[in-house]
Design a protein around this motif. Structure first.
Motif, PDB file in Angstrom:
ATOM      1  N   ASP A 299       0.862  -1.181   0.000  1.00 13.06           N
ATOM      2  CA  ASP A 299       0.000   0.000   0.000  1.00 13.06           C
ATOM      3  C   ASP A 299       0.904   1.240   0.000  1.00 13.06           C
ATOM      4  OD1 ASP A 299      -1.791   2.007   0.547  1.00 13.06           O
ATOM      5  OD2 ASP A 299      -2.735   1.011   2.265  1.00 13.06           O
ATOM      6  N   THR A 300       0.904   1.997  -1.112  1.00 15.99           N
ATOM      7  CA  THR A 300       1.793   3.172  -1.177  1.00 15.99           C
ATOM      8  C   THR A 300       1.089   4.443  -0.707  1.00 15.99           C
ATOM      9  OG1 THR A 300       1.214   3.798  -3.447  1.00 15.99           O
ATOM     10  CG2 THR A 300       2.976   2.165  -3.191  1.00 15.99           C
ATOM     11  N   ARG A 301      -0.193   4.304  -0.291  1.00 10.51           N
ATOM     12  CA  ARG A 301      -0.989   5.495   0.059  1.00 10.51           C
ATOM     13  C   ARG A 301      -1.569   5.432   1.467  1.00 10.51           C
ATOM     14  NH1 ARG A 301      -0.364   9.517  -3.925  1.00 10.51           N
ATOM     15  NH2 ARG A 301      -0.144   8.498  -5.908  1.00 10.51           N
ATOM     16  N   ASN A 302      -1.217   4.403   2.225  1.00  8.18           N
ATOM     17  CA  ASN A 302      -1.803   4.209   3.555  1.00  8.18           C
ATOM     18  C   ASN A 302      -3.335   4.243   3.478  1.00  8.18           C
ATOM     19  OD1 ASN A 302      -1.645   3.812   6.337  1.00  8.18           O
ATOM     20  ND2 ASN A 302      -1.792   6.001   6.795  1.00  8.18           N
ATOM     21  N   PHE A 303      -3.850   3.516   2.505  1.00 15.32           N
ATOM     22  CA  PHE A 303      -5.271   3.601   2.165  1.00 15.32           C
ATOM     23  C   PHE A 303      -6.065   2.475   2.805  1.00 15.32           C
ATOM     24  CE2 PHE A 303      -8.686   3.437  -1.197  1.00 15.32           C
ATOM     25  CZ  PHE A 303      -9.161   4.726  -0.980  1.00 15.32           C
ATOM     26  N   TRP A 304      -5.415   1.321   2.981  1.00 15.66           N
ATOM     27  CA  TRP A 304      -6.110   0.175   3.540  1.00 15.66           C
ATOM     28  C   TRP A 304      -5.648  -0.070   4.967  1.00 15.66           C
ATOM     29  CZ3 TRP A 304      -4.919  -2.791  -1.572  1.00 15.66           C
ATOM     30  CH2 TRP A 304      -5.920  -2.502  -2.509  1.00 15.66           C
ATOM     31  N   SER A 305      -6.483  -0.792   5.732  1.00 15.69           N
ATOM     32  CA  SER A 305      -6.139  -1.053   7.128  1.00 15.69           C
ATOM     33  C   SER A 305      -5.287  -2.318   7.234  1.00 15.69           C
ATOM     34  CB  SER A 305      -7.434  -1.195   7.934  1.00 15.69           C
ATOM     35  OG  SER A 305      -7.222  -2.050   9.021  1.00 15.69           O
ATOM     36  N   GLU A 306      -4.104  -2.157   7.831  1.00  9.99           N
ATOM     37  CA  GLU A 306      -3.194  -3.292   8.012  1.00  9.99           C
ATOM     38  C   GLU A 306      -3.892  -4.421   8.774  1.00  9.99           C
ATOM     39  OE1 GLU A 306       0.543  -2.282   9.853  1.00  9.99           O
ATOM     40  OE2 GLU A 306       1.281  -4.318   9.547  1.00  9.99           O
ATOM     41  N   ASP A 307      -4.633  -4.042   9.842  1.00 14.05           N
ATOM     42  CA  ASP A 307      -5.281  -5.059  10.683  1.00 14.05           C
ATOM     43  C   ASP A 307      -6.309  -5.868   9.894  1.00 14.05           C
ATOM     44  OD1 ASP A 307      -3.741  -4.252  12.743  1.00 14.05           O
ATOM     45  OD2 ASP A 307      -5.281  -2.997  13.707  1.00 14.05           O
ATOM     46  N   ILE A 308      -7.158  -5.170   9.141  1.00 15.05           N
ATOM     47  CA  ILE A 308      -8.198  -5.880   8.376  1.00 15.05           C
ATOM     48  C   ILE A 308      -7.551  -6.817   7.360  1.00 15.05           C
ATOM     49  CG2 ILE A 308     -10.061  -5.574   6.662  1.00 15.05           C
ATOM     50  CD1 ILE A 308     -10.862  -3.012   8.173  1.00 15.05           C
ATOM     51  N   VAL A 309      -6.565  -6.305   6.640  1.00 15.37           N
ATOM     52  CA  VAL A 309      -5.913  -7.101   5.601  1.00 15.37           C
ATOM     53  C   VAL A 309      -5.214  -8.323   6.219  1.00 15.37           C
ATOM     54  CG1 VAL A 309      -4.066  -7.060   3.866  1.00 15.37           C
ATOM     55  CG2 VAL A 309      -5.652  -5.136   4.027  1.00 15.37           C
ATOM     56  N   ASN A 310      -4.502  -8.097   7.323  1.00 18.63           N
ATOM     57  CA  ASN A 310      -3.808  -9.218   7.986  1.00 18.63           C
ATOM     58  C   ASN A 310      -4.793 -10.241   8.535  1.00 18.63           C
ATOM     59  OD1 ASN A 310      -1.213  -8.425   7.501  1.00 18.63           O
ATOM     60  ND2 ASN A 310      -1.003  -7.260   9.410  1.00 18.63           N
ATOM     61  N   ASP A 311      -5.879  -9.749   9.146  1.00 10.74           N
ATOM     62  CA  ASP A 311      -6.876 -10.668   9.712  1.00 10.74           C
ATOM     63  C   ASP A 311      -7.461 -11.591   8.656  1.00 10.74           C
ATOM     64  OD1 ASP A 311      -6.469  -9.660  12.171  1.00 10.74           O
ATOM     65  OD2 ASP A 311      -8.341  -8.495  12.297  1.00 10.74           O
ATOM     66  N   LEU A 312      -7.539 -11.077   7.413  1.00 12.94           N
ATOM     67  CA  LEU A 312      -8.109 -11.896   6.342  1.00 12.94           C
ATOM     68  C   LEU A 312      -7.058 -12.807   5.712  1.00 12.94           C
ATOM     69  CD1 LEU A 312     -10.470  -9.218   4.786  1.00 12.94           C
ATOM     70  CD2 LEU A 312     -11.169 -11.298   5.943  1.00 12.94           C
ATOM     71  N   GLY A 313      -5.832 -12.755   6.257  1.00 14.77           N
ATOM     72  CA  GLY A 313      -4.793 -13.695   5.823  1.00 14.77           C
ATOM     73  C   GLY A 313      -3.941 -13.228   4.663  1.00 14.77           C
ATOM     74  N   LEU A 314      -3.987 -11.938   4.358  1.00 14.09           N
ATOM     75  CA  LEU A 314      -3.087 -11.412   3.317  1.00 14.09           C
ATOM     76  C   LEU A 314      -1.913 -10.729   4.015  1.00 14.09           C
ATOM     77  CD1 LEU A 314      -6.299 -10.603   2.287  1.00 14.09           C
ATOM     78  CD2 LEU A 314      -4.977 -10.208   0.214  1.00 14.09           C
ATOM     79  N   ASP A 315      -0.755 -10.670   3.344  1.00 13.21           N
ATOM     80  CA  ASP A 315       0.398  -9.972   3.937  1.00 13.21           C
ATOM     81  C   ASP A 315       0.388  -8.522   3.506  1.00 13.21           C
ATOM     82  OD1 ASP A 315       1.478 -11.958   5.486  1.00 13.21           O
ATOM     83  OD2 ASP A 315       2.549 -12.848   3.785  1.00 13.21           O
ATOM     84  N   TYR A 316       0.458  -7.606   4.476  1.00 14.55           N
ATOM     85  CA  TYR A 316       0.342  -6.175   4.192  1.00 14.55           C
ATOM     86  C   TYR A 316       1.685  -5.475   4.369  1.00 14.55           C
ATOM     87  CZ  TYR A 316      -1.337  -1.339   4.701  1.00 14.55           C
ATOM     88  OH  TYR A 316      -1.549   0.008   4.561  1.00 14.55           O
ATOM     89  N   TYR A 317       2.119  -4.765   3.335  1.00 13.90           N
ATOM     90  CA  TYR A 317       3.328  -3.931   3.410  1.00 13.90           C
ATOM     91  C   TYR A 317       2.923  -2.487   3.131  1.00 13.90           C
ATOM     92  CZ  TYR A 317       5.615  -8.464   2.904  1.00 13.90           C
ATOM     93  OH  TYR A 317       6.011  -9.767   3.075  1.00 13.90           O
ATOM     94  N   LEU A 318       3.588  -1.560   3.792  1.00 16.04           N
ATOM     95  CA  LEU A 318       3.216  -0.151   3.664  1.00 16.04           C
ATOM     96  C   LEU A 318       4.439   0.689   3.298  1.00 16.04           C
ATOM     97  CD1 LEU A 318       1.115   2.173   4.201  1.00 16.04           C
ATOM     98  CD2 LEU A 318       1.843   2.095   6.602  1.00 16.04           C
ATOM     99  N   LEU A 319       4.287   1.575   2.302  1.00 19.43           N
ATOM    100  CA  LEU A 319       5.353   2.537   2.003  1.00 19.43           C
ATOM    101  C   LEU A 319       5.512   3.440   3.227  1.00 19.43           C
ATOM    102  CD1 LEU A 319       7.082   3.838  -0.473  1.00 19.43           C
ATOM    103  CD2 LEU A 319       5.321   5.589  -0.366  1.00 19.43           C
ATOM    104  N   GLY A 320       6.752   3.673   3.670  1.00 23.92           N
ATOM    105  CA  GLY A 320       6.957   4.528   4.843  1.00 23.92           C
ATOM    106  C   GLY A 320       6.987   3.750   6.144  1.00 23.92           C
ATOM    107  N   LYS A 321       6.953   2.447   6.056  1.00 24.36           N
ATOM    108  CA  LYS A 321       7.045   1.600   7.257  1.00 24.36           C
ATOM    109  C   LYS A 321       7.607   0.235   6.861  1.00 24.36           C
ATOM    110  CE  LYS A 321       4.483  -0.916  10.664  1.00 24.36           C
ATOM    111  NZ  LYS A 321       3.302  -1.767  10.798  1.00 24.36           N
ATOM    112  N   LYS A 322       8.526  -0.290   7.728  1.00 18.70           N
ATOM    113  CA  LYS A 322       9.018  -1.638   7.439  1.00 18.70           C
ATOM    114  C   LYS A 322       8.899  -2.510   8.653  1.00 18.70           C
ATOM    115  CE  LYS A 322      12.271  -1.724   3.654  1.00 18.70           C
ATOM    116  NZ  LYS A 322      13.699  -1.675   3.342  1.00 18.70           N
TER     117      LYS A 322
END
Ligand code: SAJ
Length: 420
Positions: free
Chosen positions: A397-420
């Motif tokens: 996610d390069t725009r901080n548009f989606w929620s890390e928690d929701i995406v992770n809870d559904l079993g997808l791996d979430y990466y964010l621009l500006g955070k590692k």
């Protein structure tokens, strides 16, 4: 008093301005070198996308107050609103301004007003426009009133902002300032500020430069926070709680025909001094490569047949405009990488290489979905469905548009621009 106004350039600025003057009773001759634009306009049709512009143009043409022509003709006022694109060497291409100005010289008469609206490097009116206008034999300032009045409207809100925004008028003398102010008062409800041409030119450029430098600061912070394992978006949110701080948002780069272009017009004039401006442009231009590096890192564990899906390709959300989009540069980088296959989905774009009509088709067998543009459309994606069709359910996610928690809870791996 109603005037006959000849507007040169019927693009994103010239056409709305023409329609605005025409629906307020002035007689407008719109001039464009593109014959399709001229013939369509005379039928009441427009060739650009902008909310409500079609309705306004239609009524202006129907009233007889707006006609389109391929060459200029005698008028009381001439407004130059042609493009000032950027050359490969990051200098302004002033050829359209030069040819438009030259084309009006034979039409000029004593008492005419000439206004430059095109965004231009500081000094353009003084050093480029006036010498051409003087070929008419008229005295600039006495026989001819001349000013720069830069456009400052936001695509998507042009008609509203033409009326409501404050306007700057940089006249060659007080008489020019006052005459041009009276003209724009026809439809401008905001304040009108008077100054010199070069100050007006610099002011317009600095507005976009301020935004570009601010975004560069956010992008630099994003890289710093990635190295320091903290979240840049959280830092920005907290810093912006301070009453005098307003850090903009990081992203995959800065696009469009304004922010990615205008700061270079200042660098061109003062290359030794405009250091922050120059570095900011370069910082923002480095972001597609930075996103590409993050993609490579995320995909490093995957052996062969890597596929990346780009979601959103326009230069900003909820429009169909691809001009200077940094996402196109990211796509170029991915294209040069033999290890990576590409697919693209954008709800507003239908003609682009690798584009798919359906988002989930684009995501089929993909190893990484890169959210590149925060279109409203992407608010309602079905992450379950996404996970179902992807080979490896990774999201960047390069725009901080989606929620890390929701995406992770559904079993997808979430990466964010500006955070590692
Ligand atoms: N962007 C970021 N982070 C942010 C804000 C924007 O990365 O926090 C990016 C966007 O994604 C986009 C680019 O910047 O790629 C430019 O977008 P923008 O929303 O700043 O607007 P433009 O380029 O469409 O319009 C700008 C406006 N200028 C200002 O707001 C100071 C507009 O008012 C001008 O009239 C226009 O340029 C112009 O014609 O000069």
């Amino acid at each position: 008093m109603k005037k006959k106004i000849c507007i040169l350039g019927l693009g994103y600025i010239g056409l709305p301005t023409a329609a605005m003057f025409a629906t307020h009773g002035h007689k407008i001759v719109g001039v464009d070198v593109n014959n399709t634009v001229v013939s369509e306009l005379n039928k009441g049709k427009i060739t650009i996308e902008e909310p409500y512009l079609d309705i306004m143009v239609q009524s202006a043409v129907k009233s007889g107050n707006l006609v389109a022509r391929s060459t200029p003709e005698d008028a009381d006022v001439f407004i130059i609103a042609v493009p000032t694109p950027i050359n490969k060497d990051k200098t302004a291409d002033m050829s359209y301004v030069v040819s438009a100005t030259e084309s009006i010289v034979p039409c000029l008469k004593k008492g005419n007003i000439v206004i430059l609206e095109s965004t231009s490097p500081p000094g353009t009116v003084e050093n480029l426009l006036i010498p051409i206008l003087e070929k008419s034999g008229l005295d600039v300032g006495r026989d001819l009133l001349v000013a720069h009045s830069p456009e400052r409207v936001l695509p998507g809100r042009i008609l509203k902002e033409l009326e409501e925004n404050n306007r700057i008028i940089g006249g060659v003398n007080q008489e020019s300032c006052e005459a041009v102010k009276e003209l724009y008062r026809t439809f401008v409800k905001g304040e009108i500020y008077l100054t010199t041409p070069t100050t007006a030119e610099m002011t317009k450029l600095m507005e976009n430069t301020f935004r570009d430098v601010n975004i560069a600061l956010a992008n630099e912070l994003a890289k710093i926070c990635e190295s320091m394992k903290i979240n840049a978006w959280e830092v920005i949110e907290l810093a912006n709680k301070h009453p005098r701080v307003n850090i903009h948002q990081p992203g995959p780069g800065v696009g469009g025909h304004c922010l990615a272009v205008d700061p270079w017009f200042i660098v061109e004039k003062q290359p030794k001094t405009a250091k922050i401006i120059d570095l900011s442009r370069k910082t923002n231009d480095s972001m597609p490569t930075h996103v590409y590096d993050r993609i490579k890192e995320i995909l490093s564990g995957i052996k062969d047949n890597k596929k990346v899906t780009i979601l959103g390709v326009t230069y900003k959300p909820n429009i169909d405009d691809l001009r200077e989009s940094p996402v196109l540069e990211l796509i170029d980088l991915l294209e040069q990488d033999d290890d990576i296959d590409i697919s693209i989905f954008d709800p507003h774009v239908f003609t682009c290489k690798y584009i798919e009509k359906d988002m989930y088709n684009a995501l089929k067998d993909s190893d990484l979905a890169v959210l590149a543009v925060n279109h409203d459309y992407f608010k309602n994606v079905d992450f379950q469905n996404m996970k179902g069709v992807m080979k490896t359910p990774n999201i960047l996610d390069t725009r901080n548009f989606w929620s890390e928690d929701i995406v992770n809870d559904l079993g997808l791996d979430y990466y964010l621009l500006g955070k590692k």
